[in-house]
Design an enzyme around this catalytic site. Structure first.
Site, mmCIF file in Angstrom:
data_model
loop_
_atom_site.group_PDB
_atom_site.id
_atom_site.type_symbol
_atom_site.label_atom_id
_atom_site.label_comp_id
_atom_site.label_asym_id
_atom_site.label_seq_id
_atom_site.Cartn_x
_atom_site.Cartn_y
_atom_site.Cartn_z
ATOM 1 N N LYS A 147 64.226 125.169 110.426
ATOM 2 C CA LYS A 147 63.876 125.298 111.307
ATOM 3 C C LYS A 147 64.109 123.515 111.917
ATOM 4 C CE LYS A 147 59.489 126.154 113.287
ATOM 5 N NZ LYS A 147 58.107 126.852 112.834
ATOM 6 N N LYS A 176 62.298 122.708 106.435
ATOM 7 C CA LYS A 176 61.810 122.898 107.922
ATOM 8 C C LYS A 176 61.481 121.482 108.308
ATOM 9 C CE LYS A 176 57.273 124.349 110.696
ATOM 10 N NZ LYS A 176 55.895 125.303 111.071
#
Ligand code: PBG
Length: 326
Positions: A248, A195
């Site tokens: 992400k 992320k």
């Protein structure tokens, strides 16, 4: 053998032919639909920067989940906006927390729908950080204990999958034994393994009311410039026992999705985040882009890059478009 013998256009001549040689297909079964849950009754509060997406009270969340399930979307992921925020994010690990309530209600109404509980502290803490804060530092190991407690509480409420999103080191190795010790050996972990510290989370922070009150998330989320480091994060989460991994955001990181897909045998999810959604909605509202066409194109791109599953706010619309029912 080259031109004029070879002509790639031959296989593009008709829609049926193009369909026959298509390499990537998008289907409703690829999508995970994110939802934001608030306390109260009959609440559907639209998020300004995310047209079409609402904060929902539990009763409305059940209806929304039902709609998603009927469309053929296999899973939802839940984010909670607590009644009260405090320094340790108490509602996160309370069995009466808002996500716990939503999980129980949705599981009761739709036992087959896969429920994913996002697990982080930022929505629940008064400082908006993803962990326990001391001075201006976000403490790693003290945070892990709380994540373990919250994961168990979500599992007890009926979550099928726990998705730790806080980018604390060792989060999977804290959650797995905590779940197992309480008998939740079959609850799986979808780790936000990779992320990035992205500006594309802006609208989400309005939606989940989790903007950090000071500083940023750069001491735990990844530097957008790094790709090798993504493989290091992946390796750690594999060792720690993640069942599925996530990359992400999605669109600026398609290369990372591809590398992760090639580097492991686990299901890979990609999160088409709030800022990516907001850009499309804004351009479409201005008549600058054909929403349906660009959404299906970008979701196809994420899948082609290697994602098996896509978390996306477009899930319901995309499903309707794919089924040709809209
Ligand atoms: C919580 C969390 C965030 C998102 C998912 N889980 C925000 C953040 O890390 O700041 C972002 C999702 C989106 O933008 O759609 N840690």
């Amino acid at each position: 053998m080259s031109f004029p013998v070879t002509r790639p256009r031959r296989l593009r001549a008709t829609p049926v032919l193009r369909k026959m040689v298509r390499e990537t297909t998008l289907a409703p079964g690829d999508f995970i639909y994110p939802m934001f849950i608030v306390h109260g009754q009959r609440i559907r509060r639209e998020i300004k920067s995310m047209p079409g997406i609402c904060q929902l009270s539990v009763d409305q969340a059940v209806l929304e989940a039902q709609e998603a399930a009927e469309l053929g979307i296999p899973a939802i992921t839940l984010f909670g906006i607590p009644a009260v925020k405090d320094s340790v994010g108490s509602e996160n690990f309370s069995d009466e927390g808002i996500v716990q309530q939503a999980l129980r209600a949705i599981k009761k109404a739709l036992p087959e729908l896969i429920t994913i509980a996002d697990l982080c502290m930022c929505e629940y803490t008064d400082h908006g950080h993803c962990g326990i804060v001391e001075g201006d530092e976000i403490l790693n190991d003290a945070t892990l204990e709380i994540l373990g407690k919250a994961a168990v509480s979500y599992a007890r409420a009926g979550a099928d999958v726990i998705a730790p999103s806080g980018m604390m080191d060792g989060m999977v190795s804290a959650i797995r034994p905590a779940l197992d010790a309480e008998g939740f050996v079959n609850v799986s972990i979808l780790s936000y393994a990779i992320k990035y510290a992205s500006a594309f989370y802006g609208p989400f922070r309005e939606a989940a009311e989790g903007t950090p009150q000071f500083g940023d998330r750069k001491t735990h989320q990844m530097d957008p410039a790094n790709a090798r480091e993504a493989l290091r994060e992946l390796a750690l989460d594999l060792e720690e026992g993640a069942d599925m991994v996530m990359v992400k955001p999605a669109l600026p990181y398609l290369d990372i999705i591809r590398r992760v897909r090639d580097a492991c045998h686990l299901p890979v999810a990609a999160y088409n985040v709030s800022g990516e959604y907001a850009m499309i909605k804004a351009a479409a509202a201005n008549g600058w882009l054909d929403e349906r066409a660009v959404v299906l194109e970008l979701l196809t791109g994420i899948k082609r890059a290697g994602a098996d599953m896509i978390l996306t706010y477009h899930a319901k619309d995309a499903t309707r478009w794919l089924r040709g029912s809209d």
